[in-house]
Every structure is written in C-alpha cells, then in structure tokens.
Design a protein around this motif. Structure first.
Motif, short mmCIF file in Angstrom:
data_model
loop_
_atom_site.label_atom_id
_atom_site.label_comp_id
_atom_site.label_asym_id
_atom_site.label_seq_id
_atom_site.Cartn_x
_atom_site.Cartn_y
_atom_site.Cartn_z
N THR A 1 -5.95 -14.32 -27.79
CA THR A 1 -6.19 -14.17 -26.35
C THR A 1 -7.20 -15.21 -25.86
O THR A 1 -7.02 -15.82 -24.80
CB THR A 1 -6.70 -12.75 -26.05
N THR B 1 -8.91 -11.92 -15.89
CA THR B 1 -8.24 -12.42 -17.08
C THR B 1 -6.86 -12.97 -16.73
O THR B 1 -6.40 -13.94 -17.33
CB THR B 1 -8.10 -11.27 -18.10
N ASN C 1 -6.40 -18.29 -23.14
CA ASN C 1 -7.18 -18.49 -21.93
C ASN C 1 -7.72 -19.92 -21.85
O ASN C 1 -7.67 -20.56 -20.80
CB ASN C 1 -8.33 -17.48 -21.88
#
Length: 918
Positions: free
Chosen positions: A254, A496, A258
């Motif tokens: 993750t 996010t 990003n």
C-alpha cells in the motif's frame, strides 16, 4: 506510535509495536488480542473455548434454519443506498487501507415508503439470542472466576461502583510490579457505540478471544474488568508470525502504490511528505523498506534535485537500511540531468563499489523508464569517459533431462512460418494496438437482426437522454468528492484515495462508472457488491497501467521490437532457428538503449482496489437518478436512485448486492440495445501475441496480464514466480507461446445456424439457452394471504430459475456476438496458466475451451491433412457422440457410420429440416 494507531484504526492502541502493525492492517481488536503476550493457564481455559465454539456453531445453524422457506432478500433502503463506507460487512475492508477513521457518514435516508416490519424469523432469532446470551454470560462468569489468581477478591455483580474501583486499584498495583503486564484493550467498535457491548454475538466473540489472552469476568449487568495475571507467556510464533508477515506485506504494498502515484503525478513534495509520516516514527518505520525510499529518490531525480536525493540517503542510514542498486541508479540519474562536480560523481561510484556492487550491474539488473538509462550512462561517463554498456548476458538453456533433446542446439530447426506476409502482420499489429489503446470495444449484438419496433426506438432515445444526464451528474459528483478530499488533512481516511482519483482524467473515471449501467455488467437480479467494486477498481488500475506504459515510452520500444519479431513468423522472411522467446530476447538485447520492457512492480493491493471500487459505486448510487414518473405520469415527479443496496441471505451468509431499480430495468429491456461493450482484453487478438519472456511480460501489447492466475489478494504465487530462476521457467513460457501462436478462424455456416436458433427462442437440447420470456410462469399466491411455506419455496425456485436462464442467455449472447465480430478475421488466443500448470486462454468469454457450441464455431486458420486414416477416425468419433454403439468394436462403429452416411450428409446440408429417410 499511538497517534498513528488512532489514524489507522480509529482507537487507542497499546505501545506494543507488534500489535500496532497488526492494527494498522485493519485487524479488529477482538482478533488482535490473540497476539497479546499474556496467555495464563491455557489448559484450564481450553474446555471453555470448546464450549463457546460449539455454541457459535449452534447459533449459526439455527440462523440458517430460521431463514429457510422465507424471502431471502432484505431491502436496506429503497430510496437511496446507505453510504458504502459504513457497510457493516465491508468495514474491515476499509480499515485495512485507510490511515484514519472515516468521518461520520449520514445515515440512510429512506424514501416515501415506510420501513418494513421485521419478519417472523428475525423475531424468533432475537428471542433465542437473548436466551443464549444469558447462558453464555453465566458460563463465562463461572469460567473466569475459576481462572482468577489466588488472593483475588471477587466482587459481586450487584456491586458495580465499588468493585470497579477495587479492580482498577489492583490492576494499577500489578502494573507497578511488572512492566510486562498486559493492558486492557477496548474494541474500536465499542468506543464508537457503547451499546454494541450488549450484542450477544459481540460477547461470544470477545469471550473466545479472551480465552487466549487476559482472563476477564463478564457479568450480566456490568462491563468486564481486567484481572491481574502472575504468569506471562508468549503467543505461539507459528500462527501469529504468518499472519503478521502477510499483513506487513499488504501494508508495504500500500505504501509503495501511494508513492508510485505521487511519482506518476510528478509530485515529489507530496511523496516525501508521505514518506516522512512513517519515517518520523520508530514504530511506523518498520513498515518501510529500501524500495519506498528509492521511489521518492526517483521523484527528485527526475527533477534534478540532488540535495533531496542526498537527504534520502541520510534517511536510509538513519533507518538502518543499506542502499540498493536502484538507490545508486536514482542518484546517478539525478547527476546525469544536472551534472555536479566530478568529485560528487566519483564519491557516488566509489560508495557503490564499497557496498559490493559494480557499475555494469546498473545496466544489467535495474529497470528504467523514459530516458533514465541514458541519464545514468551520462553520469558514469563524467568519471569514466570511455565507458561502454556491458554486453548482454549469454542466453541460458534449460538443463532439464526431460527437455534436453528439445533445447539441444544440435537438433534445432527453423520455427514454422504463418501464412501471412510481413506487411499483413504489421497491419494486424496496428489494428490490435488501436483496439487496446481504446481500452474498450463496442460490437453489434447478434440480437440486432431483429426489426426495430416504435417502442424500442422511444426507449433508446429516452435511455440516451438519461445517460447524458447521468454523465454530467457523475462528473460533478466526482469533482466535488475530489475537492472535499483535497481539503482533508493528511490523517483523514479519504485522503488515501485522493491520489488514485488524480491518475486519470475525470472523463475516464466517469466513462468507467457508466459501464456499470449496462446489461453487460448489471442484470435485473442485481450483482454482488464485492464483484462490482473489484471490477471498477481493476478497470481503473488497468487504465493506469496503460497510461504508465505510454508515458514511460515502453510502447514505443514494444512497437520497434515487434517489427523485428514479425520476421520470425512471416512467410516471406528468412528462416530463423530461434524460439519466439529467444528471438524476442535477442531483439531486446540488440536494441540497447531505451526503457525496460518490464516495468517496476506497481500492483495495487486487493483491499485498495476494493475500496476504490466502493467509492465509485457510492458516487454512482448518489448521482445516477431517474424521474419516478418517467414511465407512469400519474406518479409523483420525484427523482429516485437508479441503483440501490440490498442484503441477500445465501448459503455462505449475508451478501451485499447492488440491484437496479425496476424502472431502469424496464427501460433497458424495452430499448433492446443492439451493441455490447467489452474490455479489449475480452476480445481475441488480431495479431500473434507478444511472447512470454518473464512472469510480468507477455500476451497482450498493452493490457496487463499475469503469467499465473490466482485468487484476488493472494501474493504467494507471484512471489514464488519472481524468486524462481528464469531459466527454470523457460519450458513453461515456450509452451504458452506455442499455444498462443496457433491461429484460428470462424466456421461461418455453423455460426449462422446457431445464431438463427438463438434468435428463435433457443433450444435447450442443443445447449442453446432460451430467453427469459420462455421461463415457466411464477406460482400463484392467493390474494390477501402471505402464502404457505411451500408456495414461498416455489417462488424462490422460480426466481432462481429465472436468474439462471438470464445468466446462461447472456453468456451465450456474449460468445456469439464476439464470434460474429471476428467472423471474417483470423485471430489468436494468448494463454496463461493457473498454479497447477493448467493453461487457459486469456479472453474469458469466447475461446476453444468453451462448450460444444462454442468449439463448433472454431476452425484452425491453417488446416493440416488428416492422414490416411483420419476420415475413418472422424466417422468413429461421430458414432461415439450418438452413444448408440458403446459396446461395439471400432470396426463395427465405422461400418455403422458408412451405413448412415446419407443421413449424416443430409444433416450437414439441411440441419434444421427433417431428412427424407426420417
């Protein structure tokens, strides 16, 4: 560390770093207690665990028993869909990625209809659960009292305030005596909703988890209190270690995705700010690896900012990590863009050698995009002006004893040619590339041959108007959500998703969402919420990968190499003693400069894809609306959602569904649109596939395809493939390439016959499914009565039959429409495999692994002679299909085929009419 834990889980956490990482992965606190370091008197509590486990099984069985014979769908909200972020079943999914609690979402707003009265099974279940609750509380109180240490004062349940005070005091004293004494943990759900502790299910689950950690006393009318424990034991490493490693991998993936988003968006400041959120905390820093720092280095290297690159090297050292080869490649790239003094480049090269690397390895092992390779070479030549690129490594040969003859250079023969010229293959490659660049393909449905009725014409005009309105509404809703996300702080949950919503133009996101509002994606019976969310997330990811390949100039290099690869296959080219993989690798080695064909892994975690799809679905439900009186002017002119969210009870439990409004389904049915839209990866290729050369490269020109199929969210298979030596995969890659290079074409007479039967209400005996209109009539229920259980069961069977007929009909429609689209073309099926080694064509609908109807449509594009006995074997096979001569010898079957040859030929000439002899 605690602040980060509150951001990721929405609750206070202990200082235990192991618990902190698991909480960040979205694991509920009731499960997190299993990772505590306290496990006192496990043998004494084992019997209680077994009893509670059996009780859970009894409760689940009773729920299924009460659900049987009733309508299996419960509408949550017929006016609007409740915000998907608060979906009870999906809540762990959202916690796994979101770095903070999602803000308070508005509750479901009902429409004009009143809430339905609870059904009979729900009331019975509530009563039984209450009785079970009392029994569970009594058993747990007795079990916990038996586990209490000697000298522990047991308070009575009736005395609440005093008992609680004494317990706190004793717990405090125990903490002073031992620093390792576990702290009491509260579930984040109980912090948000104090009444949730009264749920029987919650108490049973909590009791089960407590048996593995700190013993607690649960009273019928009070909150559990922590009992001090003298002995502290470590949890078993075998279970917790595996789960911790899996969650750690997901979190790292993750973080990388990003940072890759910020790299693609060319925002190095945001990338470094995101990295510092983890680097600044010792607890969170454990989630960072050297690849995370390398991504940020590449961000600054593209800007030519050497100061920030040096700062990241210092951060690597502070984190206790060693720079990798990619780290030095990023530093040298930056020096190549903005040349510093030669001393700085010399120090960098010396440090590279000091860490055990060589300059040649930069160009042999690193992956480059755009002009990164040229920039690194420019920096190296500042200190080594005569430096030349290292020669490509010599190709390795598989040494398996089973394949030593196949790979023997002494017996090499020329690779067989296709019946196409170089120019024809080049034209086919361009058509395939244009199709993949468009990302979707719109084809005519085989049902379009039906005459257009006035009702269908009006419905199509109405649907076009509605789609134009939905497009504008979705565009405004998406832009509004992005503006609100941009204003949120870094610790907010929605932030996010914000970088992922900036990777593509807004119009492309809207186009992806609009694809859901088609019969291809959504049936009148509804579709699983998880399936639709995964589909939306994957479409956004696939589109992003295509854009990334275009920006990195990888496509330009693929085009250049494919022009040379055609020389191996075209009939008017010189023969070559290479396999497709070997010839492609040779062309890549000869190309030298340019980007790497294998892009760095930027795959998004499954949980992130699901969350992104959930957000798209929420925008769809909120923005796409239709007038209530559009089909009936007598109704109130009010806008209602096109989609709504329901729960359906299946054998596996409660499943969320997205179901279209009946008004929308009626409009789609009346319109009977003549076109179908598919992803370009669902259509057979119009040129020979790109040969597989690695687990991450091959098959389609642009569409991202994995060598091995695996369940969504699983990463073990891909990791094993990457760790496998490339030479060991050569037999697998060569086998897939050989299957993919087989050209196919359509048997047009058979296709026309099947389409005519399909449009003439189908034929179940021929495995051509009939339309839903041919379904049996639904059972009648006496007016004003609820109906008996038998009648309700018959109604459920009817709904199930209708759903099955619709699914089979649409599957046949897709296959026949795709076959009709390529009826005049020669095409190819790229292949991949599953974890067992079974090979499958990549296009999912129409391929040679379908049913008999699908395979009857296909022919080899280049026929081969059957041989002297080939016709006899075809006759025997035909008799075998009839099942008339199972016990007879092969010669007798052949004689029987010759006897009925006139009937066989008549069936081939006039398949839909009765023969003369009959």
């Amino acid at each position: 560390g605690e602040q980060w834990g509150r951001e990721l889980c929405g609750a206070e956490v202990s200082s235990n770093s192991r618990s902190l990482c698991l909480c960040a992965a979205g694991i509920s606190w009731s499960v997190l207690r299993n990772y505590s370091s306290a496990s006192a008197k496990e043998k004494a509590s084992r019997s209680g665990v077994c009893e509670r486990t059996e009780l859970l099984e009894v409760l689940k069985a009773r729920v299924k028993q009460l659900q049987a014979g009733h309508i299996p769908e419960v509408t949550l909200n017929k006016g609007e869909l409740a915000p998907l972020t608060r979906d009870k079943l999906q809540e762990p999914l959202w916690k796994a990625v979101a770095p903070g609690p999602v803000g308070q979402q508005p509750g479901p707003r009902g429409g004009d209809e009143k809430p339905s009265r609870p059904s009979g099974w729900a009331e019975k279940l509530k009563k039984e659960m209450h009785v079970r609750q009392l029994k569970v509380e009594r058993r747990l109180s007795i079990a916990a009292a038996q586990l209490a240490p000697e000298g522990q004062v047991k308070d009575k349940p009736k005395v609440k305030a005093k008992g609680k005070t004494k317990t706190k005091a004793k717990a405090k004293d125990k903490t002073k005596e031992s620093l390792k004494s576990p702290e009491s943990l509260k579930s984040p759900e109980s912090l948000k909703n104090p009444n949730s502790a009264k749920s029987p299910k919650a108490k049973v689950v909590a009791a089960w988890s407590q048996s593995h950690t700190v013993p607690r006393v649960i009273y019928p009318h009070g909150k559990p209190r922590v009992l001090a424990v003298k002995e502290v034991a470590k949890p078993p490493r075998s279970q917790s270690g595996a789960k911790d490693s899996s969650q750690h991998k997901v979190l790292q993936q993750t973080i990388h995705s990003n940072l890759e988003c910020f790299l693609f968006l060319q925002k190095p400041e945001e990338a470094e700010r995101f990295l510092l959120l983890y680097h600044s905390s010792p607890a969170k820093r454990r989630l960072l690896d050297v690849n995370a720092y390398n991504i940020v280095m590449r961000c600054w290297a593209r800007q030519g900012n050497l100061k920030h690159v040096n700062r990241l090297f210092s951060m690597l050292e502070a984190a206790g990590l060693q720079p990798s080869l990619d780290s030095y490649a990023a530093a040298l790239e930056c020096m190549g863009r903005v040349p510093p003094p030669a001393k700085a480049v010399h120090r960098c090269v010396q440090q590279l050698k000091h860490n055990g690397f060589h300059v040649d390895e930069l160009f042999q092992k690193c992956l480059f995009e755009e002009d990164e390779k040229e920039m690194v070479l420019r920096a190296v030549r500042i200190v080594q002006p005569e430096y030349q690129l290292p020669p490509p490594p010599s190709p390795q040969t598989c040494t398996s004893s089973l394949l030593q003859d196949f790979y023997s250079k002494e017996k090499m023969v020329s690779y067989p040619k296709l019946d196409f010229s170089v120019q024809e293959l080049q034209e086919r490659f361009q058509r395939q590339l244009e199709m993949e660049l468009d990302n979707t393909v719109t084809i005519e449905s085989v049902e379009s041959t039906k005459p257009l009725t006035p009702q269908a014409g009006k419905a199509r005009e109405l649907l076009a108007t509605l789609r134009s309105q939905w497009h504008e509404s979705l565009l405004q809703a998406l832009q509004k959500s992005k503006r609100s996300m941009a204003r949120l702080t870094t610790g907010s949950g929605y932030n996010t998703l914000y970088p992922y919503l900036c990777l593509l133009p807004d119009e492309e996101y809207v186009a992806i969402m609009m694809q859901i509002l088609t019969p291809t994606s959504l049936s009148p019976q509804g579709e699983s919420l998880a399936v639709l969310a995964r589909e939306l997330g994957n479409k956004i990811y696939d589109r992003h990968v295509t854009q990334r390949k275009l920006r990195s100039r990888q496509l330009e290099k693929v085009q250049e190499i494919y022009q040379g690869y055609i020389q191996l296959l075209a009939r008017d080219s010189q023969p070559h003693q290479y396999l497709p993989r070997e010839y492609w690798e040779k062309l890549v080695a000869d190309a030298g400069f340019g980007p790497s064909l294998n892009l760095r892994d930027c795959s998004w975690p499954y949980v992130l894809l699901m969350r992104l799809g959930m957000h798209m679905l929420e925008l769809l439900v909120r923005a796409a609306k239709v007038p209530r009186n559009i089909l009936n002017p007598r109704l109130e002119p009010k806008l209602i959602p096109v989609l709504y969210h329901i729960y359906s009870f299946r054998s596996s439990g409660q499943v969320g569904l997205i179901k279209p409004h009946p008004i929308f389904s009626q409009i789609m049915s009346d319109a009977a649109e003549a076109t179908l839209t598919f992803n370009s990866s669902a259509i057979p290729m119009l040129c020979p596939p790109v040969p597989w050369t690695s687990p991450n490269f091959g098959a389609f020109v642009l569409n991202d395809t994995k060598l091995m199929r695996f369940v969504d969210g699983a990463v073990q298979h891909q990791l094993l493939l990457e760790q496998c030596p490339p030479v060991n995969l050569h037999p697998v890659l060569d086998a897939l390439n050989q299957l993919g290079n087989c050209a196919w074409k359509i048997n047009q007479p058979v296709l026309d016959i099947i389409i005519s039967i399909f449009n003439d209400k189908g034929n179940e005996r021929l495995d051509i499914p009939p339309p839903v209109s041919e379904a049996p009539r639904p059972p009648t229920v006496p007016g004003g009565s609820a109906g008996s259980k038998t009648q309700k069961h018959e109604l459920l069977l009817y709904k199930k039959k209708v759903a099955e007929m619709h699914s089979l009909r649409m599957d046949a429609l897709y296959k026949l429409s795709i076959a009709n689209y390529v009826r005049d073309k020669v095409f190819w099926f790229p292949h991949n495999m599953d974890f067992r080694g079974r090979t499958y064509p990549c296009p999912p609908y129409f391929n040679h692994l379908g049913n008999d109807v699908t395979r009857a449509i296909l022919l080899f594009a280049e026929g081969r002679p059957l041989g002297p006995k080939g016709l006899d074997w075809l006759k025997i096979h035909l008799v075998n299909l009839t099942g008339l001569k199972k016990k007879n010898a092969l010669q007798e079957r052949l004689e029987y085929a010759n006897e009925i040859m006139e009937e066989i030929l008549d069936s081939a000439d006039r398949p839909l009419t009765v023969g003369k002899s009959s």
